[in-house]
Scaffold this motif. Structure first.
Motif, mmCIF file in Angstrom:
data_model
loop_
_atom_site.group_PDB
_atom_site.id
_atom_site.type_symbol
_atom_site.label_atom_id
_atom_site.label_comp_id
_atom_site.label_asym_id
_atom_site.label_seq_id
_atom_site.Cartn_x
_atom_site.Cartn_y
_atom_site.Cartn_z
ATOM 1 N N LYS A 50 -2.470 13.867 -32.849
ATOM 2 C CA LYS A 50 -2.594 15.178 -32.219
ATOM 3 C C LYS A 50 -2.583 15.086 -30.696
ATOM 4 O O LYS A 50 -1.993 15.942 -30.017
ATOM 5 N N ALA A 51 -3.221 14.069 -30.127
ATOM 6 C CA ALA A 51 -3.229 13.936 -28.664
ATOM 7 C C ALA A 51 -1.830 13.616 -28.137
ATOM 8 O O ALA A 51 -1.374 14.187 -27.139
ATOM 9 N N VAL A 52 -1.132 12.726 -28.826
ATOM 10 C CA VAL A 52 0.236 12.381 -28.418
ATOM 11 C C VAL A 52 1.146 13.596 -28.561
ATOM 12 O O VAL A 52 2.044 13.831 -27.733
ATOM 13 N N CYS A 53 0.917 14.397 -29.590
ATOM 14 C CA CYS A 53 1.747 15.584 -29.823
ATOM 15 C C CYS A 53 1.587 16.588 -28.683
ATOM 16 O O CYS A 53 2.573 17.163 -28.207
ATOM 17 N N LEU A 54 0.360 16.797 -28.240
ATOM 18 C CA LEU A 54 0.136 17.735 -27.132
ATOM 19 C C LEU A 54 0.763 17.223 -25.835
ATOM 20 O O LEU A 54 1.376 17.990 -25.081
ATOM 21 N N ARG A 55 0.620 15.927 -25.573
ATOM 22 C CA ARG A 55 1.232 15.378 -24.363
ATOM 23 C C ARG A 55 2.749 15.464 -24.414
ATOM 24 O O ARG A 55 3.409 15.764 -23.415
ATOM 25 N N LEU A 56 3.315 15.205 -25.599
ATOM 26 C CA LEU A 56 4.760 15.216 -25.734
ATOM 27 C C LEU A 56 5.349 16.620 -25.678
ATOM 28 O O LEU A 56 6.515 16.792 -25.321
ATOM 29 N N SER A 57 4.556 17.632 -25.997
ATOM 30 C CA SER A 57 5.059 19.003 -25.974
ATOM 31 C C SER A 57 4.863 19.664 -24.612
ATOM 32 O O SER A 57 5.792 20.285 -24.074
ATOM 33 N N GLY A 77 3.943 18.152 -21.586
ATOM 34 C CA GLY A 77 4.398 17.399 -20.422
ATOM 35 C C GLY A 77 5.864 17.610 -20.077
ATOM 36 O O GLY A 77 6.196 18.051 -18.959
ATOM 37 N N PRO A 78 6.801 17.326 -20.990
ATOM 38 C CA PRO A 78 8.219 17.495 -20.637
ATOM 39 C C PRO A 78 8.605 18.939 -20.326
ATOM 40 O O PRO A 78 9.391 19.186 -19.404
#
Length: 371
Positions: A222-229, A231-232
């Motif tokens: 979930k943390a990686v998903c939020l950063r990946l959505s 951030g870019p």
């Protein structure tokens, strides 16, 4: 007593015959072994002589030594391939030119007849809307040629490359239909109908992405998903806004509008590709398809929210703070409504109803499209 004696004599006769047959088999086997050994001893010198003869018959052609036996083997291996290659093409030609038609031509005729019948049925109900220039006529015309363009694009196979996606053929058909003057006059779709169809298509794609998610992998990433959505999308929108402001002299609001348009992920490209990879088992252990589909969905939500907020700021006469709060309020209402509808679908239809899964999918799709 007579019957007992006859049975006893029969049994002894059978046993004696079986013994004789076994002895004859042993004698035959020993004779075969002796004959094979003598034949092998006789063949060995001939084999050596054939090797010497083959070695003496070697010919040098373009620096490569080749014997007559290997040349014969190569010729015999190559000859059967020619009829196979020749037999494929007549089979395809016969299938295409067959009467009645078969294969691709038959499918095209079937699809065309189905579209004509659907158009005739809808025309009998709506009348003017299904004639050239009407909304339903434009939708059916566009749908039929888009499907045909996707099928034709799937038939194109380049050596060393994977097959081309059908979506590319659909996009090219859309470009052609819009830019051909005589055809674009026939296809007239109202802007309200077009916007509603785009929203329905987006809802269906995101619903497919949600149904294809793995809850365990999503909870772990979930943390990686939020950063990946986030951030870019935010980075691309800010860079596009700065460049458009200083290079094209656009206002900051219009620059961010352009940035959120460019920063959005295309779910029509990402979601089907990830579902195919997930069905094939690629990256499932690490949750890669789930991560990309969830991040792409959040990325689209952020881009749509940012676009609507900037659009409201650009055309509103009120305060900017109200436009920003309005965008956040829309997201909050959407999350709350989605949660309530999800709870409803969890309990209705009940477990004792027939075709429960079918009704769940139907209610989920209709709710997402209606909302």
């Amino acid at each position: 007593k007579f019957e007992f004696c006859s049975a006893r004599d029969a049994c002894t006769y059978m046993i004696s015959n079986l013994g004789k047959m076994a002895e004859d088999d042993l004698v035959a086997k020993t004779e075969d072994r002796a004959s094979s050994a003598s034949v092998s001893n006789d063949v060995l010198p001939a084999h050596h002589t054939t090797k010497e003869a083959d070695a003496s018959d070697t010919k040098v052609v373009d620096g490569n030594t080749q014997t007559e036996t290997t040349a014969l083997l190569n010729n015999s291996a190559q000859q059967p391939q020619e009829p196979m290659a020749e037999s494929k093409t007549p089979g395809r030609l016969k299938q295409i030119c067959a009467c009645p038609p078969q294969g691709i031509l038959a499918r095209m005729i079937t699809y065309g007849a189905a579209v004509v019948l659907i158009w005739a049925m809808v025309w009998s109900i709506t009348g003017q809307e299904c004639l050239p220039g009407g909304n339903l006529f434009g939708i059916l015309f566009l749908f039929f040629f888009a499907v045909m363009g996707g099928k034709l694009m799937g038939l194109i196979k380049l050596p060393g490359l994977p097959p081309l996606p059908p979506l590319l053929g659909m996009l090219l058909v859309g470009f052609l239909l819009r830019n051909i003057p005589s055809v674009s006059d026939l296809i007239q779709i109202d802007m309200k109908w077009s916007a509603a169809l785009r929203s329905i298509a987006l809802a269906i794609i995101l619903a497919r992405a949600g149904l294809g998610l793995d809850p365990k992998a999503l909870k772990k990433l979930k943390a990686v998903c939020l950063r990946l959505s986030f951030g870019p999308c935010v980075t691309e929108a800010c860079i596009a806004a700065v460049l458009s402001h200083f290079l094209m002299h656009l206002p900051w609001t219009w620059g961010f509008l352009l940035g959120f348009v460019l920063g959005a992920v295309s779910p029509a490209v990402v979601v089907p590709s990830m579902l195919i990879l997930q069905a094939g088992g690629y990256g499932v252990d690490k949750g890669v398809p789930t991560l990309l589909m969830a991040a792409g969905s959040f990325d689209d939500i952020l881009a749509i929210t940012g676009f609507n907020t900037c659009l409201g700021i650009a055309f509103s006469t009120g305060s900017t703070l109200f436009s920003v709060l309005r965008g956040l309020l829309e997201v909050t209402i959407g999350i709350a409504a989605g949660g309530l509808l999800g709870i409803f679908v969890r309990y209705f239809p009940s477990k004792d109803q027939v075709k429960k899964l079918y009704y769940e999918k139907y209610l989920l799709n209709m709710q997402s499209e209606a909302w």
